[in-house]
Design a protein around this motif. Structure first.
Motif, PDB file in Angstrom:
ATOM      1  N   MET A 105     -89.894 -53.670 113.784  1.00 26.56           N
ATOM      2  CA  MET A 105     -89.225 -54.605 112.875  1.00 26.56           C
ATOM      3  C   MET A 105     -89.815 -54.485 111.469  1.00 26.56           C
ATOM      4  O   MET A 105     -89.909 -55.452 110.714  1.00 26.56           O
ATOM      5  CB  MET A 105     -89.340 -56.042 113.393  1.00 26.56           C
ATOM      6  CG  MET A 105     -90.737 -56.526 113.678  1.00 26.56           C
ATOM      7  SD  MET A 105     -90.743 -58.269 114.190  1.00 26.56           S
ATOM      8  CE  MET A 105     -92.495 -58.512 114.513  1.00 26.56           C
ATOM      9  N   SER A 106     -90.193 -53.266 111.121  1.00 35.10           N
ATOM     10  CA  SER A 106     -90.914 -53.011 109.885  1.00 35.10           C
ATOM     11  C   SER A 106     -90.186 -53.530 108.651  1.00 35.10           C
ATOM     12  O   SER A 106     -90.799 -54.113 107.755  1.00 35.10           O
ATOM     13  CB  SER A 106     -91.176 -51.504 109.748  1.00 35.10           C
ATOM     14  OG  SER A 106     -91.922 -51.205 108.605  1.00 35.10           O
ATOM     15  N   ALA A 107     -88.872 -53.337 108.579  1.00 37.73           N
ATOM     16  CA  ALA A 107     -88.121 -53.774 107.406  1.00 37.73           C
ATOM     17  C   ALA A 107     -88.153 -55.290 107.246  1.00 37.73           C
ATOM     18  O   ALA A 107     -87.982 -55.804 106.135  1.00 37.73           O
ATOM     19  CB  ALA A 107     -86.673 -53.301 107.501  1.00 37.73           C
ATOM     20  N   TYR A 108     -88.373 -56.008 108.342  1.00 35.23           N
ATOM     21  CA  TYR A 108     -88.412 -57.467 108.299  1.00 35.23           C
ATOM     22  C   TYR A 108     -89.807 -57.996 107.987  1.00 35.23           C
ATOM     23  O   TYR A 108     -89.977 -59.188 107.730  1.00 35.23           O
ATOM     24  CB  TYR A 108     -87.917 -58.049 109.624  1.00 35.23           C
ATOM     25  CG  TYR A 108     -86.422 -57.951 109.793  1.00 35.23           C
ATOM     26  CD1 TYR A 108     -85.608 -59.064 109.655  1.00 35.23           C
ATOM     27  CD2 TYR A 108     -85.808 -56.739 110.086  1.00 35.23           C
ATOM     28  CE1 TYR A 108     -84.229 -58.983 109.801  1.00 35.23           C
ATOM     29  CE2 TYR A 108     -84.433 -56.638 110.236  1.00 35.23           C
ATOM     30  CZ  TYR A 108     -83.655 -57.762 110.091  1.00 35.23           C
ATOM     31  OH  TYR A 108     -82.286 -57.676 110.228  1.00 35.23           O
ATOM     32  N   ARG A 157     -80.661 -41.276 104.264  1.00 38.10           N
ATOM     33  CA  ARG A 157     -80.526 -42.631 103.746  1.00 38.10           C
ATOM     34  C   ARG A 157     -80.795 -43.629 104.872  1.00 38.10           C
ATOM     35  O   ARG A 157     -80.910 -43.278 106.034  1.00 38.10           O
ATOM     36  CB  ARG A 157     -79.122 -42.865 103.181  1.00 38.10           C
ATOM     37  CG  ARG A 157     -78.810 -42.056 101.937  1.00 38.10           C
ATOM     38  CD  ARG A 157     -77.414 -42.374 101.414  1.00 38.10           C
ATOM     39  NE  ARG A 157     -76.363 -41.871 102.294  1.00 38.10           N
ATOM     40  CZ  ARG A 157     -75.061 -42.075 102.105  1.00 38.10           C
ATOM     41  NH1 ARG A 157     -74.663 -42.791 101.075  1.00 38.10           N
ATOM     42  NH2 ARG A 157     -74.169 -41.581 102.931  1.00 38.10           N
ATOM     43  N   VAL A 158     -80.902 -44.885 104.507  1.00 36.36           N
ATOM     44  CA  VAL A 158     -81.061 -46.041 105.392  1.00 36.36           C
ATOM     45  C   VAL A 158     -82.385 -45.944 106.160  1.00 36.36           C
ATOM     46  O   VAL A 158     -83.431 -45.884 105.514  1.00 36.36           O
ATOM     47  CB  VAL A 158     -79.823 -46.232 106.292  1.00 36.36           C
ATOM     48  CG1 VAL A 158     -79.827 -47.624 106.916  1.00 36.36           C
ATOM     49  CG2 VAL A 158     -78.532 -46.094 105.462  1.00 36.36           C
ATOM     50  N   ILE A 159     -82.414 -45.866 107.524  1.00 41.77           N
ATOM     51  CA  ILE A 159     -83.694 -46.041 108.230  1.00 41.77           C
ATOM     52  C   ILE A 159     -84.090 -44.865 109.114  1.00 41.77           C
ATOM     53  O   ILE A 159     -85.202 -44.335 108.992  1.00 41.77           O
ATOM     54  CB  ILE A 159     -83.669 -47.332 109.076  1.00 41.77           C
ATOM     55  CG1 ILE A 159     -83.542 -48.562 108.175  1.00 41.77           C
ATOM     56  CG2 ILE A 159     -84.948 -47.453 109.912  1.00 41.77           C
ATOM     57  CD1 ILE A 159     -83.467 -49.885 108.929  1.00 41.77           C
ATOM     58  N   ALA A 160     -83.248 -44.441 110.036  1.00 42.79           N
ATOM     59  CA  ALA A 160     -83.680 -43.504 111.081  1.00 42.79           C
ATOM     60  C   ALA A 160     -84.220 -42.199 110.504  1.00 42.79           C
ATOM     61  O   ALA A 160     -85.345 -41.795 110.800  1.00 42.79           O
ATOM     62  CB  ALA A 160     -82.535 -43.232 112.054  1.00 42.79           C
ATOM     63  N   GLY A 161     -83.423 -41.509 109.692  1.00 48.95           N
ATOM     64  CA  GLY A 161     -83.877 -40.258 109.095  1.00 48.95           C
ATOM     65  C   GLY A 161     -85.104 -40.438 108.222  1.00 48.95           C
ATOM     66  O   GLY A 161     -86.093 -39.699 108.355  1.00 48.95           O
ATOM     67  N   TYR A 203     -85.793 -47.021 114.301  1.00 49.52           N
ATOM     68  CA  TYR A 203     -87.205 -46.655 114.231  1.00 49.52           C
ATOM     69  C   TYR A 203     -87.611 -45.742 115.393  1.00 49.52           C
ATOM     70  O   TYR A 203     -88.372 -44.784 115.210  1.00 49.52           O
ATOM     71  CB  TYR A 203     -88.068 -47.917 114.214  1.00 49.52           C
ATOM     72  CG  TYR A 203     -87.961 -48.678 112.913  1.00 49.52           C
ATOM     73  CD1 TYR A 203     -88.437 -48.138 111.728  1.00 49.52           C
ATOM     74  CD2 TYR A 203     -87.375 -49.940 112.869  1.00 49.52           C
ATOM     75  CE1 TYR A 203     -88.331 -48.837 110.534  1.00 49.52           C
ATOM     76  CE2 TYR A 203     -87.270 -50.641 111.683  1.00 49.52           C
ATOM     77  CZ  TYR A 203     -87.748 -50.092 110.503  1.00 49.52           C
ATOM     78  OH  TYR A 203     -87.635 -50.782 109.321  1.00 49.52           O
ATOM     79  N   GLY A 204     -87.100 -46.032 116.588  1.00 48.82           N
ATOM     80  CA  GLY A 204     -87.428 -45.183 117.735  1.00 48.82           C
ATOM     81  C   GLY A 204     -86.915 -43.772 117.569  1.00 48.82           C
ATOM     82  O   GLY A 204     -87.604 -42.796 117.902  1.00 48.82           O
TER      83      GLY A 204
END
Length: 597
Positions: free
Chosen positions: A113-116, A282-286, A437-438
């Protein structure tokens, strides 16, 4: 603090133990990955232990029936094994002493939950004033206008009990107009009114009709399927037979490219120091792939276009450890700059839809040709939503489709599992972008596997993973036991269980976060965070510390996040701060000093 070794699993306990679940998940992961992982990585598994700071650390923290913590701990443990094996190859197995590995349960939960948790000057992603610190990259107002933001959401269709996740991505106009709504509606400012308006429009169509429209308009969108329904599709059936990640050699003509072992720094050293990574995501996973590689010392340059939107606040989280620059690949001079950067790079991370970079001339074939021309192998790492790219035949029929975290969670049965856990006969997207994230952590392991092979055997490699492959790994672990699910239902705030299928990921995350601050307050302790001044954001950025510690090696970032496009497109003149953390030979984490930089 108790550290339990993988080689000596603890006895089973009556209450559910995340630590025990992580041990089982690690063996499942090793079996699932098979030959994609070098044997030298697996040899380090016997040195893995899990840090359990307290009884609360070993508990399930999230209001979900999914074994997200178990899965992430397993992937992080494999990441640590990869790091240790690379360090042995680079520095010698005895140079730094013990390679004992510790994976911290609480920090792994924070990672999910890093972004939070990440803040600028104490302001999180939901703070009304944080926008003053973050450049606005929401170029199409797909995030800032609630009505447009809710074009990426889960709705019931014309058929009662059938659900479809439309996704306006980072634009929203095409999706809204596709279902007969205006692209903008200034009167739509109330949360529930927006949801009802969009759902009523979606209910004019069946799931099959919506899917056909999505494909025709090249939009992200997918029916919400149960796990069994997903496995019954050609794509789900084929993808479930694949490993969570793949590493494939694309040429064998280039010689081994050993890691530089002449590093003269005193004290513990990063395993990937000197490895140059171009990140185009962009965004989170990559971007999490790049952020994870940066934690092991890689020099990661994130390249974005000034003409493409991105979610503004996520940059505060996933840009940690990197430099960032902007290039317009429709411009010949900018293409020449990227070509020069790639000539010295070791890795390219591609987080766009399959084939997008190839159409611009930067796909795996072009990078393989570059490797052959310079006689040094290249590692291409691709992360996408559906997976199955490069698989023979047409079984993985959705491989080329657009998608995001919520899309993967809906199609694989994750959302239906979440909804049933909440007492509903409908799907609900789980809290937090955990599959993002996973998936990023899986991509980091794949990249390290390829770098190890390139160093030892030579050649170039293409690495692949996807959001759906991560979700499949999680679902194959099984859901939490019924008794544990019941405990979570009793423990968490009642208003979390009042959520419905059409509540936004923001609302689901907000209620989950509020509940967890009461049920797992230790996860919000400042001791789990690292804070540092960011020139780019003109403030103090705080982010979760890395979850792994490796004897004799340094793990952690040497620079805080900065906004997209902040730096010059160059490999020269990179600053390094005191850094996030360092691991000594006893596995203890201590703050770095200037002399160790």
């Amino acid at each position: 603090m108790a550290i339990t070794s993988v080689a000596e699993p603890p006895p089973s306990s009556a209450a559910y133990s995340v630590e025990e679940g992580a041990l089982r998940a690690l063996w499942n992961l090793l079996n699932a990955c098979g030959g994609e992982i070098p044997f030298e990585f697996i040899r380090h598994v016997k040195h893995v232990g899990f840090n359990v700071a307290s009884q609360d650390s070993d508990a399930v923290h999230f209001p979900t029936p999914l074994k997200e913590q178990d899965a992430t701990l397993a992937i992080k443990a494999l990441e640590a094994c990869a790091t240790a094996a690379i360090a042995d190859l680079r520095y010698g197995s005895e140079v730094q002493g013990s390679r004992d590995i510790a994976v911290d349960l609480d920090r792994a939960s924070c990672f999910l939950m890093s972004a939070y948790l990440t803040t600028i000057d104490g302001m999180g992603k939901a703070h009304p004033l944080v926008k003053s610190k973050v450049p606005d990259t929401d170029l199409n107002q797909a995030q800032s206008i609630l009505y447009r933001r809710l074009s990426a959401n889960l709705y019931e269709t014309k058929n009662p009990g059938e659900y479809y996740h439309i996704h306006g991505s980072l634009d929203a106009t095409k999706t809204l107009e596709m279902i007969g709504l205006p692209a903008f509606n200034p009167k739509m400012i109330d949360y529930r009114t927006c949801i009802n308006t969009i759902e009523n429009a979606v209910k004019e169509f069946t799931s099959a009709e919506l899917d056909e429209m999505n494909v025709q308009n090249e939009q992200a969108g997918i029916p919400a399927l149960t796990w069994d329904q997903f496995l019954a599709t050609p794509h789900g059936s084929a993808l479930s037979q694949l490993p969570p990640l793949s590493v494939t050699e694309t040429e064998t003509s280039t010689p081994p490219a050993p890691f530089d072992h002449t590093d003269t720094l005193s004290g513990p050293r990063h395993a990937l120091r000197g490895i140059k990574v171009i990140e185009m995501c962009r965004v989170i996973a990559g971007p999490t792939i790049g952020r994870s590689l940066a934690a092991h010392g890689a020099t990661v340059l994130k390249v974005t276009s000034p003409n493409l939107p991105d979610v503004p606040f996520f940059q505060v989280d996933v840009n940690t450890g990197k430099h960032t620059t902007s290039l317009d690949l429709r411009n010949e001079s900018d293409r020449a700059i990227l070509d020069d950067l790639l000539a010295d790079a070791d890795v390219l991370v591609d987080g766009y839809r399959p084939g997008a970079l190839a159409r611009l001339g930067y796909g795996q074939e072009a990078l393989t040709r570059l490797a052959e021309s310079r006689s040094r192998g290249f590692v291409y790492v691709a992360e996408d939503c559906f997976g199955g790219t490069d698989e023979p035949g047409s079984a993985t029929e959705w491989a080329g489709r657009r998608g995001w975290q919520q899309i993967a969670d809906c199609v694989t049965g994750v959302a239906w599992a979440q909804g049933k856990f909440m007492g509903l006969n409908e799907p609900v997207v789980p809290p937090f972008p955990m599959s993002d994230y996973g998936t990023g952590a899986l991509g980091c392991v794949a990249a390290m596997s390829a770098l190890y092979r390139r160093a030892k055997y030579g050649g170039s490699y293409v690495c692949r993973t996807s959001l759906c492959q991560y979700d499949i790994f999680v679902m194959k672990l099984g859901l939490l036991p019924a008794a544990e699910q019941e405990r979570l239902r009793k423990e968490h705030n009642p208003d979390f269980f009042e959520l419905r299928h059409s509540d936004s990921v923001d609302e689901v995350g907000r209620r989950a976060l509020t509940s967890m601050k009461r049920t797992a307050p230790h996860l919000f302790d400042e001791e789990l965070m690292h804070a540092e001044w960011s020139v780019g954001f003109d403030g103090v950025v705080a982010w979760p510390k890395e979850a792994i510690a490796i004897g004799g090696l340094r793990v952690g970032h040497v620079r805080p996040a900065r906004p997209n496009g902040f730096d010059k497109p160059s490999w020269l003149g990179w600053e390094e701060s005191e850094g996030e953390q360092v691991t000594d030979s006893d596995g203890e984490q201590t703050e770095d000093s200037e002399e160790e930089i």
